[in-house]
Motif scaffolding. Sequence first.
Motif, short mmCIF file in Angstrom:
data_model
loop_
_atom_site.label_atom_id
_atom_site.label_comp_id
_atom_site.label_asym_id
_atom_site.label_seq_id
_atom_site.Cartn_x
_atom_site.Cartn_y
_atom_site.Cartn_z
N GLU A 258 2.21 -2.57 -0.66
CA GLU A 258 1.48 -1.69 0.25
C GLU A 258 2.22 -1.57 1.58
O GLU A 258 2.72 -2.57 2.11
N HIS A 271 2.09 5.67 1.98
CA HIS A 271 0.88 5.28 1.24
C HIS A 271 0.73 6.07 -0.05
O HIS A 271 0.25 5.54 -1.06
N ARG A 272 1.14 7.31 -0.04
CA ARG A 272 1.09 8.10 -1.27
C ARG A 272 2.05 7.52 -2.31
O ARG A 272 1.71 7.43 -3.49
N ALA A 275 0.40 4.47 -3.70
CA ALA A 275 -0.65 4.84 -4.66
C ALA A 275 -0.05 5.25 -6.00
O ALA A 275 -0.62 4.97 -7.06
N THR A 279 -0.73 3.55 -9.61
CA THR A 279 -1.07 4.31 -10.81
C THR A 279 -0.23 3.85 -12.00
O THR A 279 -0.75 3.62 -13.10
N TRP A 316 -6.51 6.27 -8.12
CA TRP A 316 -5.24 6.02 -7.45
C TRP A 316 -4.28 7.20 -7.64
O TRP A 316 -3.49 7.51 -6.74
N ALA A 319 -5.25 9.67 -5.11
CA ALA A 319 -4.80 9.24 -3.77
C ALA A 319 -3.32 9.54 -3.59
O ALA A 319 -2.88 9.91 -2.50
N ALA A 320 -2.55 9.41 -4.67
CA ALA A 320 -1.12 9.69 -4.59
C ALA A 320 -0.83 11.15 -4.33
O ALA A 320 0.25 11.50 -3.83
N PHE A 328 -7.04 10.73 1.13
CA PHE A 328 -6.46 9.48 0.62
C PHE A 328 -7.49 8.36 0.69
O PHE A 328 -7.68 7.62 -0.28
N TYR A 332 -8.83 6.12 -2.33
CA TYR A 332 -8.40 4.72 -2.16
C TYR A 332 -9.61 3.79 -2.23
O TYR A 332 -9.59 2.77 -2.94
#
Length: 375
Positions: A258, A271-272, A275, A279, A316, A319-320, A328, A332
């Motif tokens: 992270e 962050h993407r 994520a 996944t 997830w 979120a990506a 997000f 998340y």
Amino acid sequence: MSIPPPPAGPHPPYPSYAQAPQQYPGWPQRPPVNGIAIAAFVLGLLCFVPAAGLVLGLVALARIRKKGERGKGFAVAGSVLSSVGLALWLLMFTTGAAADFWQGFKDGVRGEGTAFALQVGQCFDEPGGSLEGVTYDVDEVPCEKPHQGEVFAAFDLDDGRFPGYDAIARTAEERCPELQSDYAMDSWAVPEHVAVYHFTPTKDSWAFGDREVTCVFGHTDEGSRLTGSLRRDAHTLDPHQIAYLEAARVLNTAMESEPMTEYVEDDLPGHRAWADRMTDALTEQSGMLRAHTWPAAAERPVADLADGLDKARKEWAKAAEATDADTFYTHYDQGYELLDPTTTVTTRKALGLATEPPSYPVAGDGGGDGSGLDV
């Protein structure tokens, strides 16, 4: 002419033939042997401190010339032998033979109660009562009895000049926690009072080729002891337990990647990407769980867990693809909730693993609420 009488009074004694005969000089005495020359010769034979033997030999030669003492042969022989010894020592350091010597030394003392003898899986006490500072002697203790430390890993540092104690400590503090999960695969079984310590080379031992860092479990309170081994790997776990923990490690590894920014909006692209890694990890984990043949008692719990991982994977994945921080956060949070560690308790119980989620952040907690995502 008359001779006057001698003066009155006491007279000195006249010489007598009874006195001791005159002493005549005999053969000249031999000068003493120079002690420094003898010391140089002995050190030259031993070769333990060749530089000292060479210096003493030269000093002895100078004194012999000045005082006329004997021992020139000893001094010359000691200087020559010490020079040869010094050359051999230099050759050892330049060819790596010193490292072989050090390894042979460590092999020679294995089992003799020294820190060099410690091997993975052994438990011990340090006579000084501390796992910090310099130590040499240790007392091996059966792990089922109270003990101060347990060795869980060891690795070698790169060759080269001594990097300094701070640099070695930084490397140990980074590598030892990474190696912890190979020995204690089930992090739920590691109590919160357990801390990671390490034994590292000193500057002196480094000169002889010592490069080994030893990673050790110890109590957070140095005055306390651990009881029982923390080992949870192929030596203590069955194939089903290992299969579950290896699948869980895939997700935990992804969680550890992270981004370090405090807020998502500070690094949305990072962050993407994270994520997206989550996944992939969830896809891989659920696949590993479904591919293994489980005991009858664990079949249903594992299947339910895999279904839950699939649901989390969908969140997830969304979120990506988020184009803003709010979106997000929405996926998340939902994905994080679906990975609540308590959802794995039933499966863990069926497999005979620890069932109490850690109350402290564990590897792979991803920040979160501190309950940990180690499943």
